[in-house]
Design a protein around this motif. Structure first.
Motif, PDB file in Angstrom:
ATOM      1  N   GLU A  90       0.826  -1.216   0.000  1.00 32.26           N
ATOM      2  CA  GLU A  90       0.000   0.000   0.000  1.00 32.26           C
ATOM      3  C   GLU A  90       0.857   1.261   0.000  1.00 32.26           C
ATOM      4  O   GLU A  90       0.561   2.220  -0.705  1.00 32.26           O
ATOM      5  N   VAL A  91       1.922   1.266   0.776  1.00 36.99           N
ATOM      6  CA  VAL A  91       2.811   2.435   0.807  1.00 36.99           C
ATOM      7  C   VAL A  91       3.458   2.643  -0.558  1.00 36.99           C
ATOM      8  O   VAL A  91       3.514   3.762  -1.066  1.00 36.99           O
ATOM      9  N   THR A  93       2.320   1.656  -3.498  1.00 40.66           N
ATOM     10  CA  THR A  93       1.276   2.101  -4.419  1.00 40.66           C
ATOM     11  C   THR A  93       0.934   3.564  -4.185  1.00 40.66           C
ATOM     12  O   THR A  93       0.786   4.342  -5.138  1.00 40.66           O
ATOM     13  N   SER A  94       0.825   3.964  -2.939  1.00 37.28           N
ATOM     14  CA  SER A  94       0.528   5.361  -2.621  1.00 37.28           C
ATOM     15  C   SER A  94       1.643   6.287  -3.082  1.00 37.28           C
ATOM     16  O   SER A  94       1.373   7.402  -3.566  1.00 37.28           O
ATOM     17  N   LEU A  95       2.893   5.851  -2.933  1.00 38.51           N
ATOM     18  CA  LEU A  95       4.017   6.660  -3.405  1.00 38.51           C
ATOM     19  C   LEU A  95       3.934   6.880  -4.913  1.00 38.51           C
ATOM     20  O   LEU A  95       4.123   7.986  -5.399  1.00 38.51           O
ATOM     21  N   ARG A  97       1.299   6.731  -6.851  1.00 34.87           N
ATOM     22  CA  ARG A  97       0.151   7.592  -7.168  1.00 34.87           C
ATOM     23  C   ARG A  97       0.432   9.053  -6.853  1.00 34.87           C
ATOM     24  O   ARG A  97      -0.001   9.944  -7.575  1.00 34.87           O
ATOM     25  N   SER A  98       1.137   9.309  -5.766  1.00 39.56           N
ATOM     26  CA  SER A  98       1.367  10.697  -5.353  1.00 39.56           C
ATOM     27  C   SER A  98       2.509  11.373  -6.104  1.00 39.56           C
ATOM     28  O   SER A  98       2.609  12.589  -6.093  1.00 39.56           O
TER      29      SER A  98
END
Length: 152
Positions: A90-91, A93-95, A97-98
């Motif tokens: 999740e981290v 993937t979030s990185l 995306r951001s």
């Protein structure tokens, strides 16, 4: 290729510290890689370190846990590994995306993977050594101390 003998020869804490150093070196090799071969070598070394960790950690937990809670602690350790993998996914993937196009983001995600190993390395020698390993080495005084810490 099996390094489990390390835990039997030098103790569980030393093996855990070795695993942490291997993981940190593998992460550094991956993050600093300029070519695919360097990155793949880092992945291979990381796999070796994690493979040893997956052998040593449950053994250590089962050897220091009180007998009436041993199974629960080993299962919690395995669940924590799985939850950690999900959090890492999740981290990462979030990185991505951001950060927009994602260039270089994988390096940041790889660096975050070093945090658990670094944290464990900082505290591993504050943990008691495995009573089973101490007994196998004939270290009676240390065994008694470890058992007192464990309240056996």
């Amino acid at each position: 290729l099996c390094l489990a003998w390390l835990a039997d020869r030098f103790g569980r804490r030393v093996a855990l510290a070795f695993v942490d150093v291997v993981i940190l070196l593998a992460v550094a090799l991956q993050v600093l890689s300029a070519e695919a071969n360097q990155f793949l070598l880092g992945r291979f070394v990381l796999g070796m370190g994690l493979g040893l960790a997956f052998v040593v950690e449950p053994s250590y937990v089962s050897e220091i846990a009180p007998s009436d809670r041993r199974g629960r602690y080993v299962v919690l350790n395995e669940v924590a590994v799985c939850v950690g993998c999900l959090i890492g996914l999740e981290v990462g993937t979030s990185l991505v995306r951001s950060q927009g196009d994602g260039r270089g983001v994988w390096r940041k995600a790889m660096m975050l993977g070093a945090l658990p190993a670094l944290l464990q390395l900082c505290f591993v020698f504050a943990l008691p050594e495995s009573p089973r390993w101490l007994a196998s080495q004939g270290l009676v005084a240390e065994l008694e101390r470890s058992c007192r810490l464990k309240s056996l």
